[in-house]
Each structure stands twice: as structure tokens, then as C-alpha cells.
Design an enzyme around this catalytic site. Structure first.
Site, PDB file in Angstrom:
ATOM      1  N   SER A   1      -2.903  76.840  37.606  1.00 43.32           N
ATOM      2  CA  SER A   1      -2.268  77.885  36.801  1.00 43.32           C
ATOM      3  C   SER A   1      -3.140  78.273  35.604  1.00 43.32           C
ATOM      4  O   SER A   1      -3.926  77.471  35.097  1.00 43.32           O
ATOM      5  CB  SER A   1      -0.916  77.403  36.275  1.00 43.32           C
TER       6      SER A   1
HETATM    7  N1  SAH Z   1       0.647  72.329  38.927  1.00 48.17           N
HETATM    8  C1  SAH Z   1      -0.587  72.982  39.349  1.00 48.17           C
HETATM    9  C2  SAH Z   1      -0.285  74.267  40.084  1.00 48.17           C
HETATM   10  C3  SAH Z   1      -0.266  74.025  41.537  1.00 48.17           C
HETATM   11  S1  SAH Z   1       0.120  75.443  42.522  1.00 48.17           S
HETATM   12  C4  SAH Z   1      -1.484  73.196  38.150  1.00 48.17           C
HETATM   13  O1  SAH Z   1      -1.498  72.385  37.267  1.00 48.17           O
HETATM   14  O2  SAH Z   1      -2.245  74.131  38.083  1.00 48.17           O
HETATM   15  C5  SAH Z   1       1.674  74.915  43.218  1.00 48.17           C
HETATM   16  C6  SAH Z   1       1.629  73.723  44.117  1.00 48.17           C
HETATM   17  O3  SAH Z   1       2.947  73.579  44.654  1.00 48.17           O
HETATM   18  C7  SAH Z   1       0.709  73.835  45.320  1.00 48.17           C
HETATM   19  O4  SAH Z   1      -0.216  72.785  45.288  1.00 48.17           O
HETATM   20  C8  SAH Z   1       1.635  73.736  46.531  1.00 48.17           C
HETATM   21  O5  SAH Z   1       1.082  73.030  47.623  1.00 48.17           O
HETATM   22  C9  SAH Z   1       2.820  72.996  45.937  1.00 48.17           C
HETATM   23  N2  SAH Z   1       4.099  73.139  46.667  1.00 48.17           N
HETATM   24  C10 SAH Z   1       4.612  74.229  47.279  1.00 48.17           C
HETATM   25  N3  SAH Z   1       5.808  73.941  47.845  1.00 48.17           N
HETATM   26  C11 SAH Z   1       6.063  72.628  47.575  1.00 48.17           C
HETATM   27  C12 SAH Z   1       7.119  71.726  47.885  1.00 48.17           C
HETATM   28  N4  SAH Z   1       8.189  72.104  48.622  1.00 48.17           N
HETATM   29  N5  SAH Z   1       7.041  70.461  47.449  1.00 48.17           N
HETATM   30  C13 SAH Z   1       5.973  70.033  46.738  1.00 48.17           C
HETATM   31  N6  SAH Z   1       4.926  70.830  46.399  1.00 48.17           N
HETATM   32  C14 SAH Z   1       4.964  72.113  46.808  1.00 48.17           C
END
Ligand code: SAH
Length: 233
Positions: free
Chosen positions: A82
Site C-alpha cells: 500500500s
Molecule cells: N498489508 C499489505 C498490503 C497487501 S495487499 C501492505 O502492507 O502493503 C492485500 C493482501 O491481502 C494481498 O497480499 C492478498 O493476497 C491478501 N488477501 C486477499 N484476500 C485475502 C483473504 N481472504 N485472506 C487473507 N489475505 C487475503
């Protein structure tokens, strides 16, 4: 009097790790000054966590020159890290909670938001559905001595019932509606912070407060996140 407490003198830029290149330390401080403070990030704890968490270490070395830019970036498995401001804003939305609150994070990704939440002192439990990403996050967080209480590979839509109740659930993946498991697993008065997709496909960042059987709602505006998906990979 220490150097930091002299009035009118900015705090010195401290490296996050002993071997950190000077450009990374400076880029991180510029990110805080130019991207976070002017947009209203004001909680000193959040500012400190953003100043001390080495975002570039969650990215491959080729991406270091752009690690502190004002945008999200692609990571492995088609996912994203993000934008720094969004990480700071989502972290600041937790500020009403006690300092040692128990927080369930959905979407560990590369682990950057996890590291910021750990730096804030929360007891963090973090779920990721893609095993490869969780493994990478575990490695980086371990090297930084920022491991959360728990890193799980599972479907975050189901929450993590064994650790409930949580003071907050924070999701960095966009839901179509708030999964019922999250409502069950947050304590009374606790928070659910998540992007939600509305008709027309637009995503809004929402903060819900659990009040008995209903949810109080704060709408924090348009955002863009990857979707919350079912199952694990
Ligand atoms: N927190 C991260 C952003 C990751 S993007 C940061 O610090 O930048 C969002 C993440 O959510 C992705 O890695 C994706 O694989 C995960 N995601 C999507 N659906 C999910 C679910 N049902 N359970 C767990 N993770 C999930």
C-alpha cells in the site's frame, strides 16, 4: 537537554538499521514530511512508527529507489504494497484503542503494514491467503525483529476464531461486504477498518464500530485495494 528536545530544531534522521544506506533514511523522512504531515497524519506514535519502519526492506533491491514514493507498488503474486499515506491513515484509525490492543490484520502481503502495527505496540495477528507472501513477510519481519504474535496462512474472510475477541480487525483487501465472522470476532466497541466495494465498483475505506448488533459507520473516502478473495493458495 538532548538534541531532539531543542525547540525549533528538527529531530535528526536516524537510520532504521545500522547498515541502512543514507539515501533510504533520508527518503523515509522526506516521505513523512511531504506525504504524511501535510495530509493530516498527527498521532506522534504513528509518525514515529512510519519514521522507523524501513519500507524498502519489504521490496526487492531494484525497487529501493522508488520505495518511498507516494504510491502503491507491485510485490510478488500479483499483489501490492500500500501507499505510505494509506498505511499511516489506517494505522491512525486504530488510535482510539489502548496501546497494547489485540489487532487482527487481514492481508499480510509483504508485511509492511504488519511491521508498522508491531512498531505501534499492538498484539498483532496477521492472516495471508498466499503462502509464498506469508513466508516472505515472515523472513523480513524476523530479520527486523518485528515478528507479530502470529502469522497465519488461511482465508481471512473467516477471521481467526481461536484468537477472538479482537479490539480491532483491519483489512488491506477490499470486501464486497463486511464478512460476518469479523463482526462476531470483534469485541463490543471494537473497530473494523476495511475498504468496501459499492455499486459501480468504487471502493471506500470504512471504519465500523461494533455497537451491539449494529455497526457505527465512518466513511473515509475513495481508495483502491486488491480484492478480498476466498480460499488459500
Ligand atoms: N498489508 C499489505 C498490503 C497487501 S495487499 C501492505 O502492507 O502493503 C492485500 C493482501 O491481502 C494481498 O497480499 C492478498 O493476497 C491478501 N488477501 C486477499 N484476500 C485475502 C483473504 N481472504 N485472506 C487473507 N489475505 C487475503
Amino acid at each position: 537537554m538532548t538534541e531532539q528536545s531543542q525547540p525549533g530544531k528538527p529531530a535528526p534522521s536516524e537510520p532504521a538499521t545500522p547498515t541502512e544506506p543514507r539515501e533510504m533514511t533520508e527518503a523515509r523522512h522526506t516521505m513523512v514530511e511531504k506525504q504524511l504531515l501535510p495530509r493530516g497524519i498527527a498521532d506522534p506514535r504513528v509518525i514515529q512508527a512510519m519514521k522507523t519502519t524501513p519500507r524498502h526492506l519489504f521490496l526487492p533491491a531494484e525497487a529501493w529507489p522508488i520505495a518511498y514514493g507516494d504510491h502503491p507498488l507491485a510485490i510478488a503474486a500479483g499483489q501490492t504494497i500500500s501507499q505510505p499515506f494509506i498505511v499511516a491513515m489506517m494505522s491512525e484509525l486504530l488510535s482510539p484503542l489502548p496501546e497494547d490492543a489485540k489487532v487482527l490484520e487481514i492481508g499480510t502481503g509483504c508485511g509492511y503494514q504488519t511491521a508498522v502495527l508491531v512498531a505501534l505496540g499492538y498484539q498483532v495477528h496477521s492472516i495471508e491467503r498466499i503462502a509464498e507472501l506469508s513466508r516472505g513477510a515472515q523472513k523480513t519481519l524476523g530479520e527486523l525483529d518485528s515478528l507479530p504474535a502470529e502469522l497465519l496462512v488461511s482465508d481471512g474472510m473467516l477471521g481467526n476464531p481461536s484468537g477472538a475477541p479482537y479490539d480491532a480487525i483491519i483489512s488491506t483487501a477490499c470486501a464486497r461486504k463486511v464478512p460476518p465472522a469479523w463482526i462476531d470476532q470483534v469485541r463490543e466497541g471494537g473497530l473494523i477498518i476495511t475498504p468496501v466495494k459499492r455499486f459501480g465498483g468504487r471502493q471506500y475505506l470504512m471504519r465500523y464500530t461494533k455497537q451491539g448488533r449494529r455497526l457505527g459507520k465512518d466513511d473515509l473516502g475513495l481508495v483502491r485495494f486488491v480484492p478480498l478473495l476466498r480460499g488459500v493458495e
